[in-house]
Design a protein around this motif. Sequence first.
Motif, PDB file in Angstrom:
ATOM      1  N   HIS A  18      30.824   2.645  45.941  1.00 56.52           N
ATOM      2  CA  HIS A  18      30.586   3.853  45.155  1.00 56.52           C
ATOM      3  C   HIS A  18      31.010   3.656  43.700  1.00 56.52           C
ATOM      4  O   HIS A  18      31.415   4.602  43.029  1.00 56.52           O
ATOM      5  N   GLN A  19      30.876   2.436  43.217  1.00 58.26           N
ATOM      6  CA  GLN A  19      31.198   2.110  41.825  1.00 58.26           C
ATOM      7  C   GLN A  19      30.194   1.086  41.314  1.00 58.26           C
ATOM      8  O   GLN A  19      29.640   0.297  42.087  1.00 58.26           O
ATOM      9  N   ARG A  20      29.984   1.120  40.012  1.00 60.01           N
ATOM     10  CA  ARG A  20      29.211   0.065  39.342  1.00 60.01           C
ATOM     11  C   ARG A  20      30.009  -0.419  38.136  1.00 60.01           C
ATOM     12  O   ARG A  20      30.585   0.395  37.402  1.00 60.01           O
ATOM     13  N   LYS A  21      30.011  -1.735  37.920  1.00 62.68           N
ATOM     14  CA  LYS A  21      30.821  -2.301  36.848  1.00 62.68           C
ATOM     15  C   LYS A  21      30.181  -3.571  36.301  1.00 62.68           C
ATOM     16  O   LYS A  21      29.267  -4.144  36.900  1.00 62.68           O
ATOM     17  N   THR A  22      30.710  -4.008  35.174  1.00 55.26           N
ATOM     18  CA  THR A  22      30.338  -5.297  34.592  1.00 55.26           C
ATOM     19  C   THR A  22      31.019  -6.421  35.380  1.00 55.26           C
ATOM     20  O   THR A  22      31.932  -6.167  36.183  1.00 55.26           O
ATOM     21  N   PRO A  23      30.650  -7.681  35.151  1.00 61.16           N
ATOM     22  CA  PRO A  23      31.374  -8.778  35.814  1.00 61.16           C
ATOM     23  C   PRO A  23      32.873  -8.718  35.551  1.00 61.16           C
ATOM     24  O   PRO A  23      33.673  -8.915  36.471  1.00 61.16           O
ATOM     25  N   GLU A  24      33.253  -8.426  34.307  1.00 67.77           N
ATOM     26  CA  GLU A  24      34.677  -8.333  33.988  1.00 67.77           C
ATOM     27  C   GLU A  24      35.350  -7.195  34.730  1.00 67.77           C
ATOM     28  O   GLU A  24      36.506  -7.294  35.146  1.00 67.77           O
ATOM     29  N   GLY A  25      34.637  -6.090  34.891  1.00 68.41           N
ATOM     30  CA  GLY A  25      35.189  -4.950  35.602  1.00 68.41           C
ATOM     31  C   GLY A  25      35.466  -5.276  37.061  1.00 68.41           C
ATOM     32  O   GLY A  25      36.525  -4.934  37.610  1.00 68.41           O
ATOM     33  N   TRP A  26      34.519  -5.952  37.719  1.00 69.70           N
ATOM     34  CA  TRP A  26      34.733  -6.342  39.116  1.00 69.70           C
ATOM     35  C   TRP A  26      35.848  -7.384  39.228  1.00 69.70           C
ATOM     36  O   TRP A  26      36.636  -7.359  40.178  1.00 69.70           O
ATOM     37  N   LEU A  27      35.923  -8.263  38.262  1.00 69.32           N
ATOM     38  CA  LEU A  27      37.003  -9.257  38.267  1.00 69.32           C
ATOM     39  C   LEU A  27      38.363  -8.577  38.197  1.00 69.32           C
ATOM     40  O   LEU A  27      39.309  -8.942  38.917  1.00 69.32           O
ATOM     41  N   MET A  28      38.472  -7.561  37.364  1.00 67.52           N
ATOM     42  CA  MET A  28      39.736  -6.828  37.249  1.00 67.52           C
ATOM     43  C   MET A  28      40.070  -6.075  38.538  1.00 67.52           C
ATOM     44  O   MET A  28      41.245  -5.988  38.933  1.00 67.52           O
ATOM     45  N   SER A  29      39.056  -5.546  39.212  1.00 64.35           N
ATOM     46  CA  SER A  29      39.302  -4.841  40.473  1.00 64.35           C
ATOM     47  C   SER A  29      39.864  -5.801  41.517  1.00 64.35           C
ATOM     48  O   SER A  29      40.815  -5.465  42.241  1.00 64.35           O
ATOM     49  N   ILE A  30      39.267  -6.981  41.613  1.00 68.66           N
ATOM     50  CA  ILE A  30      39.754  -7.959  42.588  1.00 68.66           C
ATOM     51  C   ILE A  30      41.170  -8.400  42.228  1.00 68.66           C
ATOM     52  O   ILE A  30      42.035  -8.546  43.110  1.00 68.66           O
ATOM     53  N   ALA A  31      41.442  -8.596  40.943  1.00 71.68           N
ATOM     54  CA  ALA A  31      42.789  -8.981  40.513  1.00 71.68           C
ATOM     55  C   ALA A  31      43.806  -7.913  40.906  1.00 71.68           C
ATOM     56  O   ALA A  31      44.928  -8.223  41.333  1.00 71.68           O
ATOM     57  N   ARG A  32      43.414  -6.641  40.764  1.00 65.36           N
ATOM     58  CA  ARG A  32      44.320  -5.558  41.146  1.00 65.36           C
ATOM     59  C   ARG A  32      44.600  -5.580  42.646  1.00 65.36           C
ATOM     60  O   ARG A  32      45.732  -5.347  43.085  1.00 65.36           O
ATOM     61  N   MET A  33      43.577  -5.886  43.452  1.00 70.07           N
ATOM     62  CA  MET A  33      43.794  -5.992  44.892  1.00 70.07           C
ATOM     63  C   MET A  33      44.754  -7.138  45.211  1.00 70.07           C
ATOM     64  O   MET A  33      45.584  -7.043  46.129  1.00 70.07           O
ATOM     65  N   GLN A  34      44.654  -8.233  44.465  1.00 70.17           N
ATOM     66  CA  GLN A  34      45.549  -9.364  44.680  1.00 70.17           C
ATOM     67  C   GLN A  34      46.993  -9.020  44.297  1.00 70.17           C
ATOM     68  O   GLN A  34      47.936  -9.290  45.046  1.00 70.17           O
ATOM     69  N   VAL A  35      47.150  -8.424  43.106  1.00 64.75           N
ATOM     70  CA  VAL A  35      48.488  -8.174  42.578  1.00 64.75           C
ATOM     71  C   VAL A  35      49.183  -7.038  43.310  1.00 64.75           C
ATOM     72  O   VAL A  35      50.373  -7.124  43.657  1.00 64.75           O
ATOM     73  N   MET A  36      48.452  -5.947  43.572  1.00 60.42           N
ATOM     74  CA  MET A  36      49.083  -4.739  44.118  1.00 60.42           C
ATOM     75  C   MET A  36      49.075  -4.664  45.634  1.00 60.42           C
ATOM     76  O   MET A  36      49.959  -4.033  46.229  1.00 60.42           O
ATOM     77  N   TYR A  37      48.066  -5.289  46.260  1.00 62.70           N
ATOM     78  CA  TYR A  37      47.914  -5.091  47.698  1.00 62.70           C
ATOM     79  C   TYR A  37      47.902  -6.387  48.499  1.00 62.70           C
ATOM     80  O   TYR A  37      47.631  -6.366  49.706  1.00 62.70           O
ATOM     81  N   GLY A  38      48.165  -7.509  47.839  1.00 64.25           N
ATOM     82  CA  GLY A  38      48.329  -8.767  48.551  1.00 64.25           C
ATOM     83  C   GLY A  38      47.055  -9.400  49.064  1.00 64.25           C
ATOM     84  O   GLY A  38      47.097 -10.211  50.008  1.00 64.25           O
ATOM     85  N   LEU A  39      45.904  -9.072  48.494  1.00 57.49           N
ATOM     86  CA  LEU A  39      44.652  -9.712  48.908  1.00 57.49           C
ATOM     87  C   LEU A  39      44.759 -11.229  48.753  1.00 57.49           C
ATOM     88  O   LEU A  39      45.182 -11.731  47.706  1.00 57.49           O
ATOM     89  N   LYS A  40      44.357 -11.953  49.789  1.00 57.31           N
ATOM     90  CA  LYS A  40      44.314 -13.402  49.757  1.00 57.31           C
ATOM     91  C   LYS A  40      42.859 -13.837  49.595  1.00 57.31           C
ATOM     92  O   LYS A  40      42.031 -13.590  50.474  1.00 57.31           O
TER      93      LYS A  40
END
Length: 523
Positions: A55-77
Motif C-alpha cells: 500500500h505504498q509507492r516509492k522511488t528506489p531510494e525510498g524502498w532502500l530506506m524502508s528495507i534499511a529501517r527493517m534491518q536496523v529497527m526490527y532485525g531483518l536478515k
Amino acid sequence: MTRLRHYLGAGTLAALALALHQPAQAAEDGQTIINAKCQACHTPEGNNSLSRISHQRKTPEGWLMSIARMQVMYGLKITDEERRSVVKFLADKQGLAPSETDGVRYALERRLNTVEHFDTNFEQMCARCHSAARIALQRRPAAEWEKLVNFHLGRWPSLEYQALSRDRDWFDLARKEMVPELAKRFPLDNQAWSDWKKDRPKAESLAGEWSFAGHMPGRGDISGVMSVASKGGDQFKVAVKGKFADGEAFDGEGSAVLYNGYEWRGNVAIGDTTMRQVFAALNGRMQGRMFDKSHDERGLDFVAAQQGSSRVLGVQPAYLKAGGEAEVSVIGSGLSGTPSFGPGVEVLSVVAQSPERVTVKVKASDSAAVGERDVTVGTAKGGSLAVYKEIAEVKVVPEFSVSRIGGNGGSTPKVQGSFDAEAWGKGADGKPFRIGVFPAQWSVEPFDDRAREDQDVKFAGEMDAATGIFTPGDAGPNPARKMMTNNAGNLKVIAAVDDAGQSHKGEGHMIVTVQRWNNPPIP
C-alpha cells in the motif's frame, strides 16, 4: 586526472547507498524474497499482497530506506544481493510516474543546498526533521499516512515537545489536518501512475551513444559522449569519454541499472574516483546529476541526448558581449549545418564540426538586442545564448549553503562548499536575465559581528580564491578558539568578477557546521 581529483576527492560509500548502483538480480526473484523474509511481520492479503508493503509507492531510494529501517529497527536478515533484488522489484512494481517526481528530484540527486518552498503548515509539521521532498517522493492512501504519523510519535515520543511542536497539539493536527492533506496530494492510486504502467518504455531502447553536456561548480563546463551497452534486462555497461573546457579528460567506465522504466542509477569510475549517476531517462534524453560517491557535494549537472535524435543540449560558454567576438561550442546530437544565434550575432567561421559538437567563432554587433536568444543548428533546437552589454548584478550560487567540518581522525569526512559566480543583466524592458557563469576571485568574510568577534574566517576553513571551493576546518575541539569550541563558522561568500575592467561583486551566505551523522539516500 590530477586536477579533477582536487575537486572530486576519494573515499568510501555507505553500503546501503551502494546497493542502488550494483547489478540487481532478476526482478521476479524479488517477490520470492519478500514472501520469505517479510511475512513474519506483514500479513498476507492474497495475490502476493502484504499489509503495509503493498500500500505504498516509492522511488528506489525510498524502498532502500524502508528495507534499511527493517534491518536496523526490527532485525531483518537480508543479504546485499537479496536487498538489491527486492529494491528492483518494488521500484518497478510500486514506483512513481515521472510526473510525480517533478520538482523534487533535487533530493534524489543530492542537491543538498536546495532551499525548499512548501506551504507553512507542511513545512512546520513534516519538514523540520527531514526534507519535504522525502514526503513528496512517496504515495500512500489515508490509512497508511495515518500509520506513518503513529510510527513517528511511537518511535520519537519527544517529537511533540521539540521546536515548532510545543506551540500546538501536534498529534491532533497531524491526524486531522495533515493526513487528509497528504492523502489528497500524494495518493496511492492516480491517473499518472496508471498511464505510466501502461506505456512504460523498454530498457533496451536506451542502448547506444549519448552526447552529453554539463557543468561542475568550481571546475567549469564539460561535454562528451556516453556509450551505453545492454547487459541484459535492465542492466547496462557504461563508458564515458569527455573533456572539460580546458581540455582535461573526463573518461571512465562503469555500470548502471534502470528502475521503473526511467530511473537510471549508475556507478562510473572517473580516474580513481567513483561517481554516481542519478538521471531521469525519458524520450531520448537523460538529465540529472553525477557526483562523487563519497562526497556528494562534489558533482556536475548532466544532460544527454541519444544519438539519432536532433537536439541542442547547450552552448559553452553561453554568453557573448555586444560588440565582442568569441569562440563558442554548441553541444548536442544530430547537429548538421551552421549554428544560428539570432539577429545581431554573426558566425565568422566554423572551427570544428561533428554531430555532437560545433565550434564556431562569432561576433555580436554593438546594436545586438540584449537578452537570451534561442540557438539552433539546422533542425536541432534547445539551447540559448545570452547577449549582454554590461553586468547588472553578480549572484553567488548557491545563495545559501552549508558546509561541514570533519576529518581530523574521525570517521566523517569534511563537506566542502562549491560556488559559481552567476552574472545577470537587464533587458530593454528592465527585466533581469541570466548571462551565465563567469570566472571570479573568491573570498570569505564574517557574516555578522559575532562571526567577526569569534574569528570565524580564521578558523572555519579556507576558500580557494581561483575556484570557489571552500574546504572547512578540522572536526573536534580547537584549543585556540574561545571556550575550545569547534571550527564552525558563519561566513559571507564573496565573488569578485571583472568584466572588461569593470568590477562587480556578489555575496552569498555559508554556514560551516558540524558533521552530519545520519545521511540517508533521501535527506
